[in-house]
Enzyme design. Structure first.
Site, short mmCIF file in Angstrom:
data_model
loop_
_atom_site.label_atom_id
_atom_site.label_comp_id
_atom_site.label_asym_id
_atom_site.label_seq_id
_atom_site.Cartn_x
_atom_site.Cartn_y
_atom_site.Cartn_z
N LYS A 96 0.86 -1.19 0.00
CA LYS A 96 0.00 0.00 0.00
C LYS A 96 0.90 1.24 0.00
O LYS A 96 1.79 1.36 0.84
CB LYS A 96 -0.89 0.01 1.24
CG LYS A 96 -2.06 -0.95 1.12
CD LYS A 96 -3.10 -0.73 2.20
CE LYS A 96 -4.33 -1.58 1.96
NZ LYS A 96 -4.04 -3.02 1.74
N ASP A 130 -1.78 -2.19 -4.06
CA ASP A 130 -3.20 -2.16 -3.69
C ASP A 130 -3.79 -0.79 -4.03
O ASP A 130 -3.06 0.20 -4.07
CB ASP A 130 -3.36 -2.39 -2.18
CG ASP A 130 -3.13 -3.83 -1.78
OD1 ASP A 130 -3.04 -4.70 -2.67
OD2 ASP A 130 -3.03 -4.09 -0.56
N MET A 131 -5.11 -0.74 -4.21
CA MET A 131 -5.75 0.57 -4.41
C MET A 131 -6.51 0.94 -3.15
O MET A 131 -7.27 0.14 -2.62
CB MET A 131 -6.68 0.54 -5.62
CG MET A 131 -7.14 1.92 -6.03
SD MET A 131 -5.78 3.08 -6.33
CE MET A 131 -5.29 2.64 -7.99
N GLN A 159 -10.54 -0.54 -8.95
CA GLN A 159 -11.81 -0.83 -8.27
C GLN A 159 -13.00 -0.58 -9.21
O GLN A 159 -13.19 0.55 -9.69
CB GLN A 159 -11.94 0.07 -7.05
CG GLN A 159 -10.83 -0.15 -6.02
CD GLN A 159 -10.49 1.11 -5.26
OE1 GLN A 159 -10.50 2.21 -5.81
NE2 GLN A 159 -10.16 0.96 -3.99
N ARG A 180 -5.06 -5.97 -11.28
CA ARG A 180 -5.98 -6.78 -10.47
C ARG A 180 -7.29 -6.01 -10.40
O ARG A 180 -7.32 -4.86 -9.94
CB ARG A 180 -5.44 -6.97 -9.05
CG ARG A 180 -6.42 -7.71 -8.12
CD ARG A 180 -6.21 -7.36 -6.65
NE ARG A 180 -4.89 -7.68 -6.21
CZ ARG A 180 -4.25 -6.99 -5.26
NH1 ARG A 180 -4.83 -5.97 -4.65
NH2 ARG A 180 -3.03 -7.32 -4.91
N GLY A 184 -14.05 -3.10 -4.87
CA GLY A 184 -13.76 -1.87 -4.11
C GLY A 184 -14.27 -1.99 -2.69
O GLY A 184 -15.41 -2.43 -2.48
N THR A 222 -11.95 -11.55 -6.99
CA THR A 222 -13.34 -11.59 -6.53
C THR A 222 -13.68 -12.97 -5.98
O THR A 222 -13.05 -13.96 -6.36
CB THR A 222 -14.33 -11.25 -7.67
OG1 THR A 222 -15.66 -11.21 -7.14
CG2 THR A 222 -14.29 -12.25 -8.81
N HIS A 223 -14.71 -13.00 -5.09
CA HIS A 223 -15.26 -14.28 -4.61
C HIS A 223 -16.67 -14.45 -5.12
O HIS A 223 -17.44 -15.24 -4.59
CB HIS A 223 -15.29 -14.31 -3.07
CG HIS A 223 -14.07 -13.74 -2.44
ND1 HIS A 223 -13.95 -12.41 -2.12
CD2 HIS A 223 -12.90 -14.32 -2.12
CE1 HIS A 223 -12.76 -12.19 -1.61
NE2 HIS A 223 -12.10 -13.32 -1.61
N ARG A 284 -12.75 -3.75 7.20
CA ARG A 284 -13.26 -3.82 5.82
C ARG A 284 -13.85 -5.20 5.53
O ARG A 284 -14.85 -5.32 4.84
CB ARG A 284 -12.15 -3.46 4.81
CG ARG A 284 -11.78 -1.98 4.83
CD ARG A 284 -10.97 -1.57 3.62
NE ARG A 284 -9.62 -2.10 3.61
CZ ARG A 284 -8.57 -1.52 4.22
NH1 ARG A 284 -8.72 -0.39 4.88
NH2 ARG A 284 -7.37 -2.06 4.16
N ARG A 285 -13.25 -6.25 6.11
CA ARG A 285 -13.80 -7.60 5.91
C ARG A 285 -15.14 -7.74 6.63
O ARG A 285 -16.06 -8.38 6.13
CB ARG A 285 -12.83 -8.69 6.40
CG ARG A 285 -11.45 -8.68 5.78
CD ARG A 285 -11.41 -8.99 4.30
NE ARG A 285 -11.77 -7.98 3.38
CZ ARG A 285 -10.98 -6.99 2.90
NH1 ARG A 285 -9.76 -6.88 3.31
NH2 ARG A 285 -11.43 -6.13 2.02
#
Ligand code: FDA
Length: 303
Positions: A96, A130-131, A159, A180, A184, A222-223, A284-285
């Protein structure tokens, strides 16, 4: 509403102090985080490599406030690359730019990121950037474009929720920078990002087409099973070799889907964070899935 509250709380220093000192929070966060040390990360990388999954290793940290902290972050990324090389681990790293001083001076972040990219090149490991929140996108992309002039193993995250991403992706495709694509994870204003999930999903699908068609090394982060299926359709349509793109998923999220993608013979890289600055990542998770918050709260109450 709940999501917005959790994302706002991710920036609260008082809550951060309370949560990082709380053993239940630490235990629940352990589902998403390899641990606090490079040895913890090493163990998780070996487990994943044994299952056939390479790793994107993330030393946790963001928004450093001093040059000394920025240099410490760089030192940690360099140590991670040393470990990858010495132990022959199948891993690259994710960084980051605010951990390397983007809030202090963009030149500092470029200087520090250049040191990491140079070491990544020696090790033969991609350095993925990372963004972060929208306010950093322009500066992050400027830095990545500078880095990409000297180091071909630098990639960046875009994102799908941002309106600007269509143009950013076209530019990076043109420059040959690996991307990647993710949905977002930050709280953004409707002036810059789609507020509705359905529109974010639709934007992701549109961007995915361009990514798979034109990017030198698409990384599909993505999941979402529908987007994983769409990726398979697009790689068949554009006749992409399986070695020229990869799926990426987060450690501790949708292990069933991770196993399925691997069993089908696709390349899947697992994003593995470690370090003691886990609080904003964990928040965030939680924000991504209310069930995570209920699990966390029920564990707190069970104490
Ligand atoms: P979506 O949110 O629709 O979720 C699809 C399914 O996945 C859900 O139904 C659920 O089953 C499962 N799921 C998703 N999140 C979960 C969670 N936290 N816990 C449990 N289950 C969950 N963002 C960013 O802004 N900048 C970045 O640099 C990155 N980097 C990054 C790297 C990688 C490898 C990934 C996979 C993701 C990121 N992200 C990111 C995060 C990304 O923006 C996004 O918030 C999450 O991936 C969740 O979105 P999905 O695409 O999984 O879809």
């Amino acid at each position: 509403m709940l999501k917005a509250t959790l994302l706002k709380a991710a920036g609260s220093p008082a809550l951060k102090r309370q949560m990082t000192a709380n053993p239940v929070a630490r235990r629940v966060a352990g589902r998403f985080i390899a641990g606090t040390t490079i040895d913890d990360a090493d163990r998780v990388i070996r487990e994943l490599n044994a299952k056939g999954a390479p790793v994107a290793l993330d030393y946790l940290g963001e928004n450093t406030e001093s040059e000394a902290q920025a240099r410490d972050s760089t030192a940690a990324y360099l140590a991670a690359l040393d470990r990858i090389q010495e132990q022959g681990l199948d891993a690259n790293i994710s960084v980051k730019l605010t951990a390397m001083g983007l809030d202090i001076r963009p030149e500092l972040a470029l200087e520090e990121a250049s040191r990491v990219a140079a070491r990544g090149k020696e090790v033969g490991a991609m350095v993925g950037v990372d963004m972060e929140a929208h306010a950093y996108v322009e500066r992050t992309l400027d830095t990545v474009v500078q880095l990409a002039k000297s180091y071909d193993q630098v990639g960046v995250c875009l994102q799908a929720y941002l309106y600007r991403t269509r143009d950013d992706l076209a530019r990076l495709n043109e420059l040959g920078v690996p991307v990647r694509l993710v949905k977002g994870a930050y709280q953004e204003s409707p002036e810059v990002a789609y507020p509705e999930k359905a529109r974010v999903d639709a934007a992701y699908a549109r961007l995915l087409d361009t990514l798979i068609q034109d990017n030198p090394y698409p990384m599909v982060g993505t999941h979402d099973p529908a987007l994983v299926r769409l990726t398979k359709t697009l790689v068949a349509r554009y006749e992409r070799d399986r070695g020229t793109f990869e799926f990426q998923m987060l450690y501790g999220v949708r292990r069933d889907l991770q196993e399925q993608v691997l069993a089908e013979g696709y390349r899947l890289r697992v994003y593995v964070p470690y370090g003691d600055q886990w609080y904003p990542y964990f928040m965030r998770r939680l924000a991504e899935r209310p069930a995570n918050l209920y699990f966390f709260l029920s564990n707190l109450l069970k104490r």
